[in-house]
Design a protein around this motif. Sequence first.
Motif, PDB file in Angstrom:
ATOM      1  N   ARG A 165     -22.683  -3.717 -60.533  1.00 17.37           N
ATOM      2  CA  ARG A 165     -22.746  -2.875 -59.321  1.00 17.37           C
ATOM      3  C   ARG A 165     -23.104  -3.731 -58.105  1.00 17.37           C
ATOM      4  NH1 ARG A 165     -25.341   0.690 -62.714  1.00 17.37           N
ATOM      5  NH2 ARG A 165     -27.410   0.167 -61.898  1.00 17.37           N
ATOM      6  N   ARG A 166     -24.044  -4.637 -58.319  1.00 17.47           N
ATOM      7  CA  ARG A 166     -24.451  -5.512 -57.209  1.00 17.47           C
ATOM      8  C   ARG A 166     -23.294  -6.427 -56.799  1.00 17.47           C
ATOM      9  NH1 ARG A 166     -30.675  -7.336 -58.720  1.00 17.47           N
ATOM     10  NH2 ARG A 166     -31.623  -5.380 -58.065  1.00 17.47           N
ATOM     11  N   PHE A 167     -22.554  -6.891 -57.790  1.00 15.71           N
ATOM     12  CA  PHE A 167     -21.403  -7.744 -57.483  1.00 15.71           C
ATOM     13  C   PHE A 167     -20.391  -6.971 -56.631  1.00 15.71           C
ATOM     14  CE2 PHE A 167     -17.089  -9.240 -58.380  1.00 15.71           C
ATOM     15  CZ  PHE A 167     -17.205 -10.554 -57.954  1.00 15.71           C
ATOM     16  N   ALA A 168     -20.158  -5.711 -56.993  1.00 15.76           N
ATOM     17  CA  ALA A 168     -19.179  -4.905 -56.239  1.00 15.76           C
ATOM     18  C   ALA A 168     -19.650  -4.739 -54.786  1.00 15.76           C
ATOM     19  CB  ALA A 168     -18.983  -3.546 -56.907  1.00 15.76           C
ATOM     20  N   ALA A 169     -20.952  -4.505 -54.592  1.00 18.42           N
ATOM     21  CA  ALA A 169     -21.479  -4.344 -53.223  1.00 18.42           C
ATOM     22  C   ALA A 169     -21.281  -5.647 -52.436  1.00 18.42           C
ATOM     23  CB  ALA A 169     -22.960  -3.970 -53.270  1.00 18.42           C
ATOM     24  N   TRP A 170     -21.528  -6.763 -53.079  1.00 18.49           N
ATOM     25  CA  TRP A 170     -21.336  -8.082 -52.441  1.00 18.49           C
ATOM     26  C   TRP A 170     -19.866  -8.266 -52.060  1.00 18.49           C
ATOM     27  CZ3 TRP A 170     -18.432 -12.296 -54.306  1.00 18.49           C
ATOM     28  CH2 TRP A 170     -18.654 -13.534 -53.675  1.00 18.49           C
ATOM     29  N   ALA A 171     -18.981  -8.016 -53.036  1.00 15.80           N
ATOM     30  CA  ALA A 171     -17.552  -8.274 -52.827  1.00 15.80           C
ATOM     31  C   ALA A 171     -16.975  -7.389 -51.717  1.00 15.80           C
ATOM     32  CB  ALA A 171     -16.791  -8.049 -54.134  1.00 15.80           C
ATOM     33  N   GLU A 172     -17.516  -6.179 -51.588  1.00 14.58           N
ATOM     34  CA  GLU A 172     -16.957  -5.235 -50.607  1.00 14.58           C
ATOM     35  C   GLU A 172     -17.679  -5.307 -49.263  1.00 14.58           C
ATOM     36  OE1 GLU A 172     -17.191  -1.526 -52.711  1.00 14.58           O
ATOM     37  OE2 GLU A 172     -15.940  -2.339 -54.337  1.00 14.58           O
ATOM     38  N   GLY A 173     -18.687  -6.160 -49.156  1.00 16.15           N
ATOM     39  CA  GLY A 173     -19.398  -6.292 -47.879  1.00 16.15           C
ATOM     40  C   GLY A 173     -20.263  -5.084 -47.579  1.00 16.15           C
ATOM     41  N   ARG A 174     -21.037  -4.623 -48.566  1.00 16.20           N
ATOM     42  CA  ARG A 174     -21.983  -3.534 -48.327  1.00 16.20           C
ATOM     43  C   ARG A 174     -23.306  -3.799 -49.056  1.00 16.20           C
ATOM     44  NH1 ARG A 174     -21.496  -0.536 -52.750  1.00 16.20           N
ATOM     45  NH2 ARG A 174     -19.594  -0.780 -53.938  1.00 16.20           N
ATOM     46  N   THR A 175     -23.831  -4.998 -48.802  1.00 12.49           N
ATOM     47  CA  THR A 175     -25.137  -5.358 -49.385  1.00 12.49           C
ATOM     48  C   THR A 175     -26.286  -4.896 -48.501  1.00 12.49           C
ATOM     49  OG1 THR A 175     -25.257  -7.482 -48.225  1.00 12.49           O
ATOM     50  CG2 THR A 175     -24.173  -7.492 -50.384  1.00 12.49           C
ATOM     51  N   GLY A 176     -25.975  -4.543 -47.249  1.00 17.70           N
ATOM     52  CA  GLY A 176     -27.038  -4.208 -46.308  1.00 17.70           C
ATOM     53  C   GLY A 176     -27.631  -5.434 -45.627  1.00 17.70           C
TER      54      GLY A 176
END
Length: 457
Positions: free
Chosen positions: A301-312
Amino acid sequence: MPARPRAVLWFRRDLRLDDHPALAATHAHGDVVPLFVVDPAFAAAGLPRRGFMASALQALDERIGGALVYRHGDPVDVVPAFAAEVGADVVIVTRDHGPYGHRRDAAVAARLAVDGRKLRGVGSNYAVDPGTVHKADRSSYSVFTPFSKAWLATGQPRWAERPATPRPAHVTWVGHPDVACDGPPAVEPHEIQLPEATEAAAHRQWQTFLADGLDQYDAQRNQPGLPGTSRLSPYLRWGVLHPLQLIDDLGTERPHQVFRSELAWREFYADVLFRRPDTAWRNLQEKMDAMPVDTDARARRRFAAWAEGRTGVPIVDAGMRQLLATGWMHNRVRMITASYLVKDLHLPWQWGARHFMVHLVDGDLASNQHGWQWTAGTGTDAAPYFRVFNPYGQSEKFDPDGHYLRRWVPELAGLDDRTIHDPGLLRPDGYPAPIVDHAAEREEALRRYRSLGGAAR
Ligand SMILES: Cc1cc2nc3c(=O)[nH]c(=O)nc-3n(C[C@H](O)[C@H](O)[C@H](O)COP(=O)(O)OP(=O)(O)OC[C@H]3O[C@@H](n4cnc5c(N)ncnc54)[C@H](O)[C@@H]3O)c2cc1C
């Protein structure tokens, strides 16, 4: 048999006609049969890289009057059969030093030899061939600075003799339509704005950079909000430009030296990967194999947030969004996003490297994997694992007026120059809170590093 000798010029990562040693050698041999093999292995390359390659091929083909012959399939089968079909006794190539290319060429050479034909390598995509810079005891370098000194000391980072490449009009091209041709590589429709993939555009860009950018290169190259770098990486990746064409124009002023040194990093990583092809996906420093990494559902899940540019984390999200939209990311931001994946999210560097290879238009196995390994502290050079980038501090330092952040994270455009780097409670609706706490994850990264004991030091 044809009246004049013929040689196949098999284009790969050398999609240009100027300053092309392999073309000069083929022309010297006789008539030139220009070939490009659409290898099923390209499917892994991702859209931006394939799109740029297809356009560069089209531009090259136009310069030779549409003679380029495309054949689809495994080069180990296609190239020997093609050479036999067109009556060529030799296939001439620019040598490929990557793990796949090197293996493939050995297999093609062996198959050609069965029929008494040859694969001849002329030149490479580098100023100095990978594998030729070594210490006095002939061992290789694993640290950049001594490598770059030895690289300079070869005296070869300039043309020994500029290749006497014939003008395309002076070459006898034997190809399409007289030789059967499959279609060019298919590329799915996309909205990524790729750079113009012609030699003329590459040279224009270099000339503009020489005139307007190079003198400030050392001062501005780290600031992603400025057009401070050359943006030539896709051209170098596909050999639309050769590095010696650039090095030839450089002087001894400091910005010129810094630029030459960046080109040397490209040569260094190619050398390391050539000597250790296993390090495409494995740690160069084996002692780092024991480093604990996360690979569970939360990690994904964290990887997906990183890849999509939504880590905050604004600078991380800006970089990842620039990558998806343009197929390119600024070098400083590549380092920040890579460090965040490895040291804040504790994910395997290989996950990030694979994502970059799929989305980068300049995706290059040597520069990418070893850029990742450098950041992850598993690769070359003195980049110890325990030096953890603070993404907020990096953002303030290298994008002080938030220009880059506003361009790529428009949700934050209304924030002032200070707050934009770390919005905290002023975070606008619609922009996510940080998925992890940097200070806590920094401690966690160091704890994991310490868990390796003396082995990693
Ligand atoms: C995690 C990570 C992944 C990377 N992946 C790639 C990749 O797949 N392909 C790639 O070409 N570069 C890669 N780089 C290196 C660098 O980021 C790009 O070469 C650079 O951003 C390209 O932009 P430019 O042409 O404007 O560079 P400029 O600053 O104008 O530099 C000129 C040329 O020097 C070479 N160069 C500059 N910096 C580096 C470097 N650190 N390592 C190797 N070569 C360098 C490139 O060929 C570049 O085009 C990566 C760096 C990191 C940290």
